[in-house]
Motif scaffolding. Sequence first.
Motif, short mmCIF file in Angstrom:
data_model
loop_
_atom_site.label_atom_id
_atom_site.label_comp_id
_atom_site.label_asym_id
_atom_site.label_seq_id
_atom_site.Cartn_x
_atom_site.Cartn_y
_atom_site.Cartn_z
N ALA A 198 68.30 56.38 5.15
CA ALA A 198 69.27 57.34 5.69
C ALA A 198 69.02 58.72 5.08
CB ALA A 198 70.68 56.87 5.39
N ASN A 199 68.90 59.72 5.92
CA ASN A 199 68.66 61.11 5.50
C ASN A 199 67.36 61.29 4.72
OD1 ASN A 199 71.15 62.01 6.62
ND2 ASN A 199 72.18 61.12 4.85
N ASN A 200 66.41 60.39 4.91
CA ASN A 200 65.14 60.48 4.19
C ASN A 200 63.97 60.18 5.14
OD1 ASN A 200 63.08 60.52 2.32
ND2 ASN A 200 63.68 58.62 1.30
N PRO A 201 63.73 61.05 6.12
CA PRO A 201 62.61 60.79 7.03
C PRO A 201 61.26 60.77 6.31
CG PRO A 201 63.49 63.00 7.38
CD PRO A 201 64.42 62.29 6.44
N GLU A 202 61.14 61.54 5.23
CA GLU A 202 59.89 61.56 4.46
C GLU A 202 59.61 60.19 3.86
OE1 GLU A 202 56.63 63.16 3.94
OE2 GLU A 202 58.01 64.46 4.99
N GLY A 203 60.65 59.45 3.49
CA GLY A 203 60.47 58.09 2.98
C GLY A 203 59.88 57.16 4.02
N ILE A 204 60.32 57.29 5.26
CA ILE A 204 59.74 56.48 6.35
C ILE A 204 58.28 56.85 6.54
CG2 ILE A 204 59.79 56.06 8.85
CD1 ILE A 204 62.82 56.33 8.76
N ILE A 205 57.98 58.15 6.55
CA ILE A 205 56.60 58.60 6.74
C ILE A 205 55.71 58.11 5.61
CG2 ILE A 205 55.12 60.65 6.87
CD1 ILE A 205 57.61 62.04 8.20
N ASP A 206 56.18 58.21 4.37
CA ASP A 206 55.40 57.71 3.23
C ASP A 206 55.13 56.21 3.38
OD1 ASP A 206 55.36 60.23 2.09
OD2 ASP A 206 56.99 59.80 0.68
N TYR A 207 56.15 55.45 3.80
CA TYR A 207 55.97 54.01 3.97
C TYR A 207 54.99 53.73 5.11
CZ TYR A 207 56.86 49.06 3.96
OH TYR A 207 56.69 47.70 3.87
N MET A 208 55.07 54.49 6.19
CA MET A 208 54.13 54.30 7.30
C MET A 208 52.69 54.52 6.85
SD MET A 208 56.21 56.26 10.34
CE MET A 208 54.90 56.12 11.53
N ASN A 209 52.49 55.51 5.99
CA ASN A 209 51.13 55.81 5.51
C ASN A 209 50.64 54.82 4.47
OD1 ASN A 209 50.65 58.13 7.06
ND2 ASN A 209 51.81 59.40 5.63
N HIS A 210 51.55 54.32 3.62
CA HIS A 210 51.16 53.44 2.51
C HIS A 210 52.17 52.30 2.37
CE1 HIS A 210 48.43 56.65 1.42
NE2 HIS A 210 49.44 57.49 1.44
N PRO A 211 52.20 51.37 3.34
CA PRO A 211 53.19 50.29 3.26
C PRO A 211 52.89 49.33 2.11
CG PRO A 211 51.73 49.97 5.13
CD PRO A 211 51.37 51.29 4.52
N LYS A 212 53.96 48.76 1.59
CA LYS A 212 53.87 47.74 0.54
C LYS A 212 54.69 46.55 1.00
CE LYS A 212 55.06 51.41 -2.52
NZ LYS A 212 55.36 52.14 -1.39
N ASN A 213 54.27 45.37 0.64
CA ASN A 213 55.05 44.20 1.00
C ASN A 213 56.20 44.06 0.00
OD1 ASN A 213 56.07 41.85 1.96
ND2 ASN A 213 54.16 40.71 1.87
N PRO A 248 55.64 39.71 6.59
CA PRO A 248 54.26 40.13 6.30
C PRO A 248 54.21 41.62 5.99
CG PRO A 248 54.57 39.89 8.66
CD PRO A 248 55.85 39.43 8.01
N GLU A 249 53.16 42.03 5.32
CA GLU A 249 52.97 43.45 5.03
C GLU A 249 52.63 44.20 6.32
OE1 GLU A 249 49.94 46.25 2.49
OE2 GLU A 249 50.64 44.37 1.58
N MET A 250 53.25 45.34 6.50
CA MET A 250 52.98 46.17 7.67
C MET A 250 51.62 46.84 7.51
SD MET A 250 55.32 49.26 9.15
CE MET A 250 54.58 50.73 8.45
N PRO A 251 50.82 46.89 8.57
CA PRO A 251 49.56 47.63 8.47
C PRO A 251 49.85 49.14 8.42
CG PRO A 251 49.84 46.78 10.69
CD PRO A 251 50.98 46.24 9.87
N PRO A 252 49.01 49.91 7.75
CA PRO A 252 49.23 51.36 7.70
C PRO A 252 49.23 51.96 9.10
CG PRO A 252 47.49 50.70 6.19
CD PRO A 252 47.83 49.49 7.02
N GLN A 253 50.10 52.92 9.30
CA GLN A 253 50.18 53.64 10.56
C GLN A 253 49.63 55.06 10.39
OE1 GLN A 253 51.31 51.75 13.27
NE2 GLN A 253 51.21 50.19 11.67
N ASP A 254 48.71 55.21 9.45
CA ASP A 254 48.17 56.52 9.11
C ASP A 254 47.26 57.11 10.19
OD1 ASP A 254 46.20 54.66 8.63
OD2 ASP A 254 45.74 55.36 6.61
N TYR A 255 46.97 56.35 11.22
CA TYR A 255 46.19 56.86 12.34
C TYR A 255 47.03 57.75 13.25
CZ TYR A 255 48.64 53.29 14.95
OH TYR A 255 49.63 52.51 15.52
#
Length: 121
Positions: A63-78, A84-91
């Motif tokens: 909530a109120n942290n879009p940068e946190g979503i973007i960071d997770y999309m680029n470098h997901p952790k399980n 399952p661990e999400m694949p990176p969406q850095d493309y």
Amino acid sequence: MTSLKGNNQTCSVEVNRIIVIAPRSVSKQELGELTYYGVCAGCHAYKERLIGIPTETIKAIYANNPEGIIDYMNHPKNLREDYPEMPPQDYLSEDAKVAVADYILNTLREWPNHTLNPNTF
């Protein structure tokens, strides 16, 4: 002209001309919606468990942290043993990541209160 024949039909194709079609321009909200339904929704439903955690949970965590979503999309952790661990969406482009994070946090709602814009697709 080149003629193609098959199934008792003939099709003529003009091969000496190239037609260039410019990419479609979309708003930031449309980009977020298209990215969510084209990429995220394959694994994330709003309230239900699919492959990934529900989007409702993502909204609560970030909530109120879009940068946190973007960071997770680029470098997901399980972070959860039962998912399952999400694949990176850095493309995805930075614009698409910013737009989808904003869309998830500020626009996306549970069905049936959320309606898709039919002109988006």
